[in-house]
Write a protein that holds these residues in place. Sequence first.
Motif, PDB file in Angstrom:
ATOM      1  N   THR A  61       0.817  -1.218   0.000  1.00 54.84           N
ATOM      2  CA  THR A  61       0.000   0.000   0.000  1.00 54.84           C
ATOM      3  C   THR A  61       0.849   1.267   0.000  1.00 54.84           C
ATOM      4  O   THR A  61       0.338   2.356  -0.280  1.00 54.84           O
ATOM      5  N   GLY A  62       2.105   1.141   0.332  1.00 51.09           N
ATOM      6  CA  GLY A  62       3.013   2.283   0.325  1.00 51.09           C
ATOM      7  C   GLY A  62       4.442   1.791   0.370  1.00 51.09           C
ATOM      8  O   GLY A  62       4.736   0.774   1.008  1.00 51.09           O
ATOM      9  N   CYS A  63       5.333   2.496  -0.322  1.00 52.40           N
ATOM     10  CA  CYS A  63       6.732   2.083  -0.381  1.00 52.40           C
ATOM     11  C   CYS A  63       7.574   3.333  -0.623  1.00 52.40           C
ATOM     12  O   CYS A  63       7.330   4.063  -1.585  1.00 52.40           O
ATOM     13  N   TRP A  64       8.550   3.583   0.231  1.00 48.84           N
ATOM     14  CA  TRP A  64       9.349   4.799   0.107  1.00 48.84           C
ATOM     15  C   TRP A  64      10.784   4.534   0.572  1.00 48.84           C
ATOM     16  O   TRP A  64      11.046   3.634   1.362  1.00 48.84           O
ATOM     17  N   ALA A  65      11.694   5.337   0.079  1.00 43.53           N
ATOM     18  CA  ALA A  65      13.107   5.221   0.445  1.00 43.53           C
ATOM     19  C   ALA A  65      13.452   6.248   1.508  1.00 43.53           C
ATOM     20  O   ALA A  65      12.927   7.367   1.514  1.00 43.53           O
ATOM     21  N   ASN A  66      14.324   5.852   2.422  1.00 41.64           N
ATOM     22  CA  ASN A  66      14.856   6.738   3.453  1.00 41.64           C
ATOM     23  C   ASN A  66      16.364   6.869   3.252  1.00 41.64           C
ATOM     24  O   ASN A  66      17.063   5.852   3.186  1.00 41.64           O
ATOM     25  N   VAL A  67      16.841   8.088   3.156  1.00 45.27           N
ATOM     26  CA  VAL A  67      18.274   8.351   3.071  1.00 45.27           C
ATOM     27  C   VAL A  67      18.649   9.127   4.330  1.00 45.27           C
ATOM     28  O   VAL A  67      18.279  10.295   4.481  1.00 45.27           O
ATOM     29  N   GLY A  68      19.361   8.452   5.244  1.00 47.49           N
ATOM     30  CA  GLY A  68      19.720   9.080   6.506  1.00 47.49           C
ATOM     31  C   GLY A  68      21.181   9.473   6.522  1.00 47.49           C
ATOM     32  O   GLY A  68      22.065   8.614   6.457  1.00 47.49           O
ATOM     33  N   PHE A  69      21.446  10.752   6.620  1.00 47.39           N
ATOM     34  CA  PHE A  69      22.821  11.241   6.651  1.00 47.39           C
ATOM     35  C   PHE A  69      23.382  11.132   8.065  1.00 47.39           C
ATOM     36  O   PHE A  69      22.625  10.873   9.020  1.00 47.39           O
ATOM     37  N   PRO A  70      24.688  11.290   8.250  1.00 42.58           N
ATOM     38  CA  PRO A  70      25.267  11.178   9.588  1.00 42.58           C
ATOM     39  C   PRO A  70      24.512  12.029  10.607  1.00 42.58           C
ATOM     40  O   PRO A  70      24.232  13.197  10.382  1.00 42.58           O
ATOM     41  N   GLY A  71      24.180  11.391  11.731  1.00 40.98           N
ATOM     42  CA  GLY A  71      23.453  12.076  12.790  1.00 40.98           C
ATOM     43  C   GLY A  71      21.949  11.944  12.718  1.00 40.98           C
ATOM     44  O   GLY A  71      21.255  12.222  13.695  1.00 40.98           O
ATOM     45  N   SER A  72      21.413  11.510  11.588  1.00 43.52           N
ATOM     46  CA  SER A  72      19.954  11.404  11.447  1.00 43.52           C
ATOM     47  C   SER A  72      19.423  10.208  12.220  1.00 43.52           C
ATOM     48  O   SER A  72      20.117   9.216  12.420  1.00 43.52           O
ATOM     49  N   ARG A  73      18.182  10.320  12.648  1.00 45.14           N
ATOM     50  CA  ARG A  73      17.523   9.250  13.388  1.00 45.14           C
ATOM     51  C   ARG A  73      16.058   9.212  12.989  1.00 45.14           C
ATOM     52  O   ARG A  73      15.604  10.056  12.212  1.00 45.14           O
ATOM     53  N   HIS A  74      15.330   8.231  13.501  1.00 45.96           N
ATOM     54  CA  HIS A  74      13.895   8.145  13.238  1.00 45.96           C
ATOM     55  C   HIS A  74      13.196   7.863  14.558  1.00 45.96           C
ATOM     56  O   HIS A  74      13.476   6.864  15.224  1.00 45.96           O
ATOM     57  N   ARG A  75      12.292   8.744  14.936  1.00 42.24           N
ATOM     58  CA  ARG A  75      11.589   8.634  16.214  1.00 42.24           C
ATOM     59  C   ARG A  75      10.723   7.371  16.265  1.00 42.24           C
ATOM     60  O   ARG A  75      10.422   6.751  15.235  1.00 42.24           O
ATOM     61  N   THR A  76      10.295   7.040  17.463  1.00 43.41           N
ATOM     62  CA  THR A  76       9.423   5.883  17.672  1.00 43.41           C
ATOM     63  C   THR A  76       8.087   6.103  16.969  1.00 43.41           C
ATOM     64  O   THR A  76       7.457   7.148  17.120  1.00 43.41           O
ATOM     65  N   HIS A  77       7.654   5.097  16.209  1.00 40.25           N
ATOM     66  CA  HIS A  77       6.408   5.224  15.465  1.00 40.25           C
ATOM     67  C   HIS A  77       5.921   3.835  15.049  1.00 40.25           C
ATOM     68  O   HIS A  77       6.626   2.840  15.201  1.00 40.25           O
ATOM     69  N   ALA A  78       4.706   3.778  14.553  1.00 38.06           N
ATOM     70  CA  ALA A  78       4.125   2.567  13.976  1.00 38.06           C
ATOM     71  C   ALA A  78       3.493   2.955  12.654  1.00 38.06           C
ATOM     72  O   ALA A  78       3.502   4.125  12.263  1.00 38.06           O
ATOM     73  N   HIS A  79       2.933   1.982  11.932  1.00 38.99           N
ATOM     74  CA  HIS A  79       2.346   2.227  10.616  1.00 38.99           C
ATOM     75  C   HIS A  79       0.878   1.805  10.632  1.00 38.99           C
ATOM     76  O   HIS A  79       0.560   0.648  10.352  1.00 38.99           O
ATOM     77  N   PRO A  80      -0.039   2.711  10.972  1.00 40.84           N
ATOM     78  CA  PRO A  80      -1.455   2.341  11.103  1.00 40.84           C
ATOM     79  C   PRO A  80      -2.101   1.973   9.769  1.00 40.84           C
ATOM     80  O   PRO A  80      -1.583   2.286   8.699  1.00 40.84           O
ATOM     81  N   ASN A  81      -3.234   1.299   9.885  1.00 37.14           N
ATOM     82  CA  ASN A  81      -4.087   0.939   8.738  1.00 37.14           C
ATOM     83  C   ASN A  81      -3.420  -0.042   7.783  1.00 37.14           C
ATOM     84  O   ASN A  81      -3.732  -0.064   6.587  1.00 37.14           O
ATOM     85  N   ASN A  82      -2.516  -0.861   8.284  1.00 36.87           N
ATOM     86  CA  ASN A  82      -1.898  -1.932   7.508  1.00 36.87           C
ATOM     87  C   ASN A  82      -1.736  -3.141   8.412  1.00 36.87           C
ATOM     88  O   ASN A  82      -1.807  -3.033   9.644  1.00 36.87           O
ATOM     89  N   TYR A  83      -1.506  -4.303   7.810  1.00 40.35           N
ATOM     90  CA  TYR A  83      -1.318  -5.512   8.607  1.00 40.35           C
ATOM     91  C   TYR A  83       0.154  -5.780   8.861  1.00 40.35           C
ATOM     92  O   TYR A  83       0.553  -6.117   9.981  1.00 40.35           O
ATOM     93  N   LEU A  84       0.982  -5.652   7.838  1.00 34.10           N
ATOM     94  CA  LEU A  84       2.423  -5.846   7.970  1.00 34.10           C
ATOM     95  C   LEU A  84       3.160  -4.607   7.495  1.00 34.10           C
ATOM     96  O   LEU A  84       2.681  -3.886   6.620  1.00 34.10           O
ATOM     97  N   SER A  85       4.312  -4.373   8.067  1.00 34.65           N
ATOM     98  CA  SER A  85       5.224  -3.340   7.592  1.00 34.65           C
ATOM     99  C   SER A  85       6.618  -3.954   7.524  1.00 34.65           C
ATOM    100  O   SER A  85       6.844  -5.064   8.012  1.00 34.65           O
ATOM    101  N   GLY A  86       7.531  -3.214   6.938  1.00 36.44           N
ATOM    102  CA  GLY A  86       8.880  -3.749   6.857  1.00 36.44           C
ATOM    103  C   GLY A  86       9.857  -2.739   6.312  1.00 36.44           C
ATOM    104  O   GLY A  86       9.497  -1.612   5.950  1.00 36.44           O
ATOM    105  N   VAL A  87      11.104  -3.165   6.262  1.00 42.65           N
ATOM    106  CA  VAL A  87      12.165  -2.305   5.747  1.00 42.65           C
ATOM    107  C   VAL A  87      13.235  -3.178   5.107  1.00 42.65           C
ATOM    108  O   VAL A  87      13.555  -4.259   5.602  1.00 42.65           O
ATOM    109  N   TYR A  88      13.731  -2.697   3.983  1.00 42.33           N
ATOM    110  CA  TYR A  88      14.835  -3.358   3.286  1.00 42.33           C
ATOM    111  C   TYR A  88      16.031  -2.422   3.343  1.00 42.33           C
ATOM    112  O   TYR A  88      15.909  -1.223   3.061  1.00 42.33           O
ATOM    113  N   TYR A  89      17.201  -2.959   3.665  1.00 39.66           N
ATOM    114  CA  TYR A  89      18.410  -2.148   3.799  1.00 39.66           C
ATOM    115  C   TYR A  89      19.300  -2.311   2.577  1.00 39.66           C
ATOM    116  O   TYR A  89      19.794  -3.398   2.287  1.00 39.66           O
TER     117      TYR A  89
END
Length: 226
Positions: free
Chosen positions: A103-131
Motif C-alpha cells: 500500500t506504500g513504499c518509500w526510500a529513506n536516506v539518513g545522513f550522519p546524525g539522522s535518526r527516526h523517532r518511535t512510530h508505527a504504521h497504522p491501517n496496515n497488517y504488515l510493515s517492513g524495511v529493506y536495507y
Amino acid sequence: MGAPAVPELEDKLAEHAAIPLFPTLVWASQLRPEVSSRVNEALFRKLDQARQGQPALKPTGKWQTDQRLHRLPELAELCDIVVATARHVLDQEKIRYAGLEITGCWANVGFPGSRHRTHAHPNNYLSGVYYAKGPAGGNTINFLDPRPQAAAMVPPSEQMTPLTAQRVTIDVRPGTLILFPAWLNHSVNPNRAREERVSVAFNLMFARFMEDMSPPMWEGNLPVSD
C-alpha cells in the motif's frame, strides 16, 4: 517439559516449563548477494536521478521519497520479493487471505546524525524495511515492547534477553529484509557512521479486506436473509 534443573527442587517438582504466551514475531531475511546487488543498483540509480532533479536539497538530516516506489518498474524485483516473503510469513502463520498488496513504499536516506523517532504504521497488517546501505554505526533498528503494563515493574537484571528487554535492537546489513506487525512501535538510532544509510520502507495490507475478512467470523442459527 523436563525435570527441574535446580537441585533442591528435584524432589519437589516433577515438571517445570516456561510457556511463551502471545509472542510478538519479527521476521528477518537476507537476500542473496547477487539479488541484493541488482536491487540496490536499481534503487541507487533512481535515487541519483531524483537528487539531480532537486539541487536545492542539502545532504543533512533525512530524505524521504514519495510513497509510490512500488509502482516503478525498476523496483519491481524488490517489490516482488517483499510480497513473496510476506506471503510466506502469512502461510507459516496459517492465516487465510485472498491477496496481499503493497500500500506504500518509500526510500529513506539518513545522513550522519539522522535518526527516526518511535512510530508505527497504522491501517496496515504488515510493515517492513529493506536495507540497501547500512554502514557500521548506522546498521540497527529498534523494536519496543508492545505490552502497555510491561514497565510497571522492572527489577534489575544481570543480563537482558529478548524475553525481558523493553527494547530489542536488531543488527542489519545490506540485503537485510525485516518484516513486522504494522502496529509494532519501532525506531532508528542516530546514524553514527560517516556514510549515509539507505533503506526502503513499505506497508502491506490484504487486498480484499472488506469483502473477504471484515464480515463476522461466525454464523447465526436463525436464517433471515437470503
